[in-house]
Design a protein around this motif. Structure first.
Motif, PDB file in Angstrom:
ATOM      1  N   MET A 192       0.828  -1.089   0.007  1.00 51.27           N
ATOM      2  CA  MET A 192       0.009  -0.135  -0.022  1.00 51.27           C
ATOM      3  C   MET A 192       0.960   1.200  -0.153  1.00 51.27           C
ATOM      4  SD  MET A 192      -2.609   1.502   2.949  1.00 51.27           S
ATOM      5  CE  MET A 192      -3.887   0.237   2.537  1.00 51.27           C
ATOM      6  N   SER A 193       0.566   2.172  -0.870  1.00 51.67           N
ATOM      7  CA  SER A 193       1.069   3.289  -0.831  1.00 51.67           C
ATOM      8  C   SER A 193       0.863   4.266   0.394  1.00 51.67           C
ATOM      9  CB  SER A 193       0.743   4.428  -1.916  1.00 51.67           C
ATOM     10  OG  SER A 193       1.465   5.494  -2.013  1.00 51.67           O
ATOM     11  N   ARG A 194       2.020   4.666   1.064  1.00 51.20           N
ATOM     12  CA  ARG A 194       1.698   5.763   2.162  1.00 51.20           C
ATOM     13  C   ARG A 194       2.118   7.108   2.052  1.00 51.20           C
ATOM     14  NH1 ARG A 194       0.464   2.749   6.761  1.00 51.20           N
ATOM     15  NH2 ARG A 194       1.147   4.334   8.064  1.00 51.20           N
ATOM     16  N   ILE A 195       1.406   7.920   2.728  1.00 54.33           N
ATOM     17  CA  ILE A 195       1.654   9.409   2.414  1.00 54.33           C
ATOM     18  C   ILE A 195       1.745   9.693   4.122  1.00 54.33           C
ATOM     19  CG2 ILE A 195       0.763  11.663   2.021  1.00 54.33           C
ATOM     20  CD1 ILE A 195      -0.998  10.305  -0.190  1.00 54.33           C
ATOM     21  N   ALA A 196       2.735  10.588   4.237  1.00 52.23           N
ATOM     22  CA  ALA A 196       3.157  11.368   5.594  1.00 52.23           C
ATOM     23  C   ALA A 196       2.921  12.638   5.608  1.00 52.23           C
ATOM     24  CB  ALA A 196       4.424  10.905   6.185  1.00 52.23           C
TER      25      ALA A 196
ATOM     26  N   GLY B   6     -11.802  11.202  13.515  1.00 55.62           N
ATOM     27  CA  GLY B   6     -12.225   9.904  13.272  1.00 55.62           C
ATOM     28  C   GLY B   6     -11.033   8.792  13.130  1.00 55.62           C
ATOM     29  N   TRP B   7      -9.788   9.390  12.746  1.00 60.71           N
ATOM     30  CA  TRP B   7      -8.595   8.566  12.602  1.00 60.71           C
ATOM     31  C   TRP B   7      -8.253   7.734  13.864  1.00 60.71           C
ATOM     32  CZ3 TRP B   7      -4.981  11.101   8.465  1.00 60.71           C
ATOM     33  CH2 TRP B   7      -5.406  11.322   7.205  1.00 60.71           C
ATOM     34  N   LYS B   8      -7.498   6.739  13.380  1.00 64.41           N
ATOM     35  CA  LYS B   8      -6.909   5.943  14.499  1.00 64.41           C
ATOM     36  C   LYS B   8      -5.678   6.697  15.148  1.00 64.41           C
ATOM     37  CE  LYS B   8      -4.354   1.740  15.556  1.00 64.41           C
ATOM     38  NZ  LYS B   8      -3.477   0.815  14.485  1.00 64.41           N
ATOM     39  N   LYS B   9      -5.586   6.711  16.374  1.00 61.64           N
ATOM     40  CA  LYS B   9      -4.509   7.593  17.126  1.00 61.64           C
ATOM     41  C   LYS B   9      -3.546   6.610  17.464  1.00 61.64           C
ATOM     42  CE  LYS B   9      -4.043  11.338  20.449  1.00 61.64           C
ATOM     43  NZ  LYS B   9      -4.782  12.412  21.526  1.00 61.64           N
TER      44      LYS B   9
ATOM     45  N   GLU C 184      -3.672   7.843  11.609  1.00 61.41           N
ATOM     46  CA  GLU C 184      -3.637   6.831  10.588  1.00 61.41           C
ATOM     47  C   GLU C 184      -4.991   6.625  10.060  1.00 61.41           C
ATOM     48  OE1 GLU C 184      -0.651   3.255  10.698  1.00 61.41           O
ATOM     49  OE2 GLU C 184      -0.840   3.941  12.884  1.00 61.41           O
ATOM     50  N   SER C 185      -4.875   6.586   8.734  1.00 58.40           N
ATOM     51  CA  SER C 185      -6.326   6.248   8.116  1.00 58.40           C
ATOM     52  C   SER C 185      -5.852   5.787   6.445  1.00 58.40           C
ATOM     53  CB  SER C 185      -7.420   7.155   8.284  1.00 58.40           C
ATOM     54  OG  SER C 185      -8.752   6.942   7.516  1.00 58.40           O
ATOM     55  N   GLU C 186      -6.376   4.986   6.005  1.00 60.07           N
ATOM     56  CA  GLU C 186      -6.180   4.453   4.484  1.00 60.07           C
ATOM     57  C   GLU C 186      -4.987   5.010   3.864  1.00 60.07           C
ATOM     58  OE1 GLU C 186      -9.880   5.425   2.456  1.00 60.07           O
ATOM     59  OE2 GLU C 186     -10.969   5.022   4.233  1.00 60.07           O
ATOM     60  N   GLY C 187      -3.909   4.578   4.406  1.00 62.33           N
ATOM     61  CA  GLY C 187      -2.478   4.768   3.973  1.00 62.33           C
ATOM     62  C   GLY C 187      -1.906   6.312   3.932  1.00 62.33           C
ATOM     63  N   VAL C 188      -2.579   6.710   4.982  1.00 65.52           N
ATOM     64  CA  VAL C 188      -2.175   8.306   5.101  1.00 65.52           C
ATOM     65  C   VAL C 188      -1.681   8.166   6.759  1.00 65.52           C
ATOM     66  CG1 VAL C 188      -2.570  10.815   5.267  1.00 65.52           C
ATOM     67  CG2 VAL C 188      -3.578   9.225   3.302  1.00 65.52           C
ATOM     68  N   LEU C 189      -0.572   8.895   7.004  1.00 61.32           N
ATOM     69  CA  LEU C 189      -0.112   8.939   8.511  1.00 61.32           C
ATOM     70  C   LEU C 189       0.335  10.591   8.624  1.00 61.32           C
ATOM     71  CD1 LEU C 189       0.878   7.602  11.067  1.00 61.32           C
ATOM     72  CD2 LEU C 189       3.370   7.852   9.911  1.00 61.32           C
ATOM     73  N   ALA C 190      -0.569  11.038   9.728  1.00 59.85           N
ATOM     74  CA  ALA C 190      -0.549  12.394   9.892  1.00 59.85           C
ATOM     75  C   ALA C 190       0.395  12.479  11.495  1.00 59.85           C
ATOM     76  CB  ALA C 190      -1.801  12.990   9.984  1.00 59.85           C
TER      77      ALA C 190
END
Length: 68
Positions: free
Chosen positions: A1-5, A20-23, A37-43
């Motif tokens: 899966m492609s990941r975006i940070a 609503g994202w997982k902490k 984190e949510s669907e390939g995105v990490l903030a």
């Protein structure tokens, strides 16, 4: 899966995006950072300052290997 940070200094900058994202936590050798984190995105919340941003970015790259 492609990941975006995404790295931001303060939680209020990310709040509209991460609702609503997982902490979770991303840790470097020096510091722990709050992450969402949510669907390939990490903030990640780095805290204010270029050193904090660099530490957070290095920790994310080492642990998650984002493509963007």
């Amino acid at each position: 899966m492609s990941r975006i940070a995404v790295i931001a200094a303060m939680e209020r900058e990310l709040a509209p995006l991460v609702c609503g994202w997982k902490k979770s936590v991303v840790a470097s050798s020096d510091k722990k950072f709050t992450a969402f984190e949510s669907e390939g995105v990490l903030a990640v919340i780095s805290g204010i300052g270029s050193q904090n941003a660099e530490l957070a970015a290095r920790a994310v790259v080492e642990q998650f290997h984002p493509s963007v």
